[in-house]
Scaffold this motif. Structure first.
Motif, PDB file in Angstrom:
ATOM      1  N   TRP A 160       0.828  -1.199   0.000  1.00 49.89           N
ATOM      2  CA  TRP A 160       0.000   0.000   0.000  1.00 49.89           C
ATOM      3  C   TRP A 160       0.868   1.258   0.000  1.00 49.89           C
ATOM      4  N   ALA A 161       2.019   1.192   0.648  1.00 46.70           N
ATOM      5  CA  ALA A 161       2.907   2.354   0.676  1.00 46.70           C
ATOM      6  C   ALA A 161       3.411   2.691  -0.716  1.00 46.70           C
ATOM      7  N   TYR A 206      -3.662  16.418  -2.399  1.00 47.61           N
ATOM      8  CA  TYR A 206      -3.040  15.209  -1.860  1.00 47.61           C
ATOM      9  C   TYR A 206      -4.050  14.382  -1.076  1.00 47.61           C
ATOM     10  N   ARG A 207      -4.888  15.026  -0.302  1.00 49.49           N
ATOM     11  CA  ARG A 207      -5.894  14.299   0.464  1.00 49.49           C
ATOM     12  C   ARG A 207      -6.909  13.610  -0.448  1.00 49.49           C
ATOM     13  N   MET A 208      -7.249  14.246  -1.541  1.00 51.59           N
ATOM     14  CA  MET A 208      -8.174  13.634  -2.488  1.00 51.59           C
ATOM     15  C   MET A 208      -7.586  12.340  -3.046  1.00 51.59           C
ATOM     16  N   ARG A 209      -6.312  12.371  -3.377  1.00 46.89           N
ATOM     17  CA  ARG A 209      -5.682  11.168  -3.932  1.00 46.89           C
ATOM     18  C   ARG A 209      -5.638  10.047  -2.903  1.00 46.89           C
ATOM     19  N   LEU A 210      -5.305  10.401  -1.664  1.00 45.18           N
ATOM     20  CA  LEU A 210      -5.286   9.394  -0.604  1.00 45.18           C
ATOM     21  C   LEU A 210      -6.682   8.843  -0.362  1.00 45.18           C
ATOM     22  N   LEU A 234      -7.704   6.218  -2.991  1.00 43.13           N
ATOM     23  CA  LEU A 234      -7.114   4.893  -2.782  1.00 43.13           C
ATOM     24  C   LEU A 234      -7.751   4.181  -1.604  1.00 43.13           C
ATOM     25  N   LYS A 235      -7.805   4.864  -0.473  1.00 45.57           N
ATOM     26  CA  LYS A 235      -8.177   4.182   0.763  1.00 45.57           C
ATOM     27  C   LYS A 235      -9.649   3.794   0.796  1.00 45.57           C
ATOM     28  N   VAL A 236     -10.499   4.555   0.145  1.00 49.71           N
ATOM     29  CA  VAL A 236     -11.927   4.284   0.184  1.00 49.71           C
ATOM     30  C   VAL A 236     -12.383   3.355  -0.938  1.00 49.71           C
ATOM     31  N   HIS A 237     -11.695   3.370  -2.061  1.00 54.07           N
ATOM     32  CA  HIS A 237     -12.183   2.637  -3.226  1.00 54.07           C
ATOM     33  C   HIS A 237     -11.453   1.331  -3.497  1.00 54.07           C
ATOM     34  N   LEU A 238     -10.334   1.080  -2.817  1.00 61.11           N
ATOM     35  CA  LEU A 238      -9.614  -0.182  -2.991  1.00 61.11           C
ATOM     36  C   LEU A 238      -9.468  -0.887  -1.648  1.00 61.11           C
ATOM     37  N   MET A 239      -9.417  -2.207  -1.702  1.00 59.71           N
ATOM     38  CA  MET A 239      -9.172  -3.021  -0.528  1.00 59.71           C
ATOM     39  C   MET A 239      -8.383  -4.251  -0.970  1.00 59.71           C
ATOM     40  N   GLU A 240      -7.879  -5.015  -0.008  1.00 62.21           N
ATOM     41  CA  GLU A 240      -7.170  -6.255  -0.318  1.00 62.21           C
ATOM     42  C   GLU A 240      -8.137  -7.421  -0.186  1.00 62.21           C
ATOM     43  N   SER A 241      -8.197  -8.255  -1.211  1.00 58.92           N
ATOM     44  CA  SER A 241      -9.092  -9.409  -1.187  1.00 58.92           C
ATOM     45  C   SER A 241      -8.524 -10.516  -0.313  1.00 58.92           C
ATOM     46  N   ALA A 242      -9.338 -11.513  -0.021  1.00 61.68           N
ATOM     47  CA  ALA A 242      -8.889 -12.652   0.774  1.00 61.68           C
ATOM     48  C   ALA A 242      -7.767 -13.406   0.075  1.00 61.68           C
ATOM     49  N   THR A 278      -3.470   1.870  10.391  1.00 57.34           N
ATOM     50  CA  THR A 278      -4.784   1.723   9.765  1.00 57.34           C
ATOM     51  C   THR A 278      -4.688   1.247   8.319  1.00 57.34           C
ATOM     52  N   TRP A 279      -3.455   1.099   7.810  1.00 56.64           N
ATOM     53  CA  TRP A 279      -3.235   0.559   6.474  1.00 56.64           C
ATOM     54  C   TRP A 279      -2.776  -0.898   6.529  1.00 56.64           C
ATOM     55  N   ASP A 280      -2.785  -1.540   7.692  1.00 57.88           N
ATOM     56  CA  ASP A 280      -2.271  -2.907   7.764  1.00 57.88           C
ATOM     57  C   ASP A 280      -3.275  -3.889   7.166  1.00 57.88           C
ATOM     58  N   ILE A 281      -2.871  -5.145   7.064  1.00 56.89           N
ATOM     59  CA  ILE A 281      -3.658  -6.133   6.325  1.00 56.89           C
ATOM     60  C   ILE A 281      -5.031  -6.349   6.930  1.00 56.89           C
TER      61      ILE A 281
END
Length: 327
Positions: A27-28, A56-60, A63-71, A310-313
């Motif tokens: 994610w980083a 910058y906040r818009m870009r963050l 990413l954070k709201v529209h993507l996630m990590e799948s199982a 808050t960005w961990d798996i």
């Protein structure tokens, strides 16, 4: 750490890029790519105080709201993404297309400096609707022309063909016609897993116009937005050591993100093109403990990203509303 699968065609053999590759992308690193590649409509906002912060906040946020990590460990769409209307998806897809183009150019083409061609507007000897999105400079001071597309669903063959035509519409940079020309398409396969296709078109338009810009001026334009953002007059800046270098750091506590820029002049990157090799051993390490830390990324452009917990798996495998709040 999530995985990314990408498909490649027609690249010169010396890049050693296989037809299909799957690689870890933290994610980083994704955050780094998202905040360092330009968008034409934002090129002026970056230069005006508080509006830089909003950008910058818009870009963050995107990413954070529209993507996630799948199982299964892939980047996928959140329910928020799936609920967007078509025009919103179009804008987000374009942003993700630029982001993944930047990420792969850095990783596989040794090109950490990639920005929208409109940033170089005054150096172009033409005004045309059809032209490539991006122009890049490699660590070896070689030029790259790139067109990035994005789709919220499957890949679009016609859009890829049109992208190839757009990379044709720049004859040369500083008189050099032997440019690497790349098209990329970011899309979602199956249930919504992020994918990229990219390739190297073989031709260019002999009648196309030119771009004349010196590498140092190109770097000045590249760093100008971030230097405007990391500004002591606008917010609190700290000076910190990482991998043997000093970085000017700013904290965006509302997104649990810290952004740093190496404290060096632009010509440092031209005079020491392989400086980052000294830092690569700690690129994914915590500088304090040495433990593996996929929330830290240092780009070859000297921009450092550090993410909070808050960005961990555990967090990023949940839908946005289910994630724990930033403390």
């Amino acid at each position: 750490m999530p995985n990314l699968t990408y498909y490649s065609q027609k690249f010169p053999p010396h890049f050693k890029i296989r037809a299909e590759e799957t690689t870890n992308v933290s994610w980083a690193e994704l955050v780094w790519a998202a905040i360092t590649v330009g968008k034409p409509e934002s090129r002026n906002l970056f230069l005006h105080g508080i509006y830089s912060h909003f950008e910058y906040r818009m870009r963050l946020y995107m990413l954070k709201v529209h993507l996630m990590e799948s199982a299964s460990g892939e980047y996928e769409q959140t329910q928020v993404y799936k609920g967007l209307d078509p025009s919103e998806k179009t804008a987000l897809s374009y942003f993700l297309g630029l982001t993944m183009a930047k990420l792969l150019a850095h990783r596989r083409l040794k090109t950490p400096w990639l920005q929208h061609i409109d940033r170089c507007q005054e150096k172009l000897n033409f005004v045309a609707k059809k032209r490539p999105d991006l122009v890049g400079l490699s660590r070896e001071s070689e030029w790259l022309v790139m067109e990035a597309k994005g789709r919220s669903g499957a890949a679009d063959e016609k859009a890829l063909q049109n992208a190839e035509l757009q990379t044709d519409e720049l004859l040369d940079i500083n008189g050099i016609t032997d440019l690497l020309r790349v098209v990329s398409m970011t899309y979602f396969a199956g249930p919504g897993s992020l994918r990229v296709r990219w390739q190297d078109p073989p031709e260019f338009n002999q009648e196309a116009p030119s771009l004349t810009i010196e590498p140092l001026e190109f770097l000045r334009l590249y760093y100008e937005p971030l230097r405007s953002f990391i500004n002591p007059a606008e917010q609190q800046i700290t000076s910190e050591s990482f991998s043997g270098f000093t970085f000017n750091m700013v904290t965006l506590s509302d997104f649990d993100v810290r952004i740093g820029l190496i404290n060096q002049p632009d010509n440092f990157f031209l005079e020491r093109p392989n400086w980052a090799r000294n830092a690569q051993i700690t690129r994914y390490l915590n500088p304090a403990s040495g433990a593996v830390d996929d929330r830290t990324f240092l780009g070859d452009d000297g921009i450092l990203i550090q993410l909070g917990s808050t960005w961990d798996i555990e967090a990023m495998r949940q839908e946005p509303l289910e994630r724990r709040p930033i403390s």
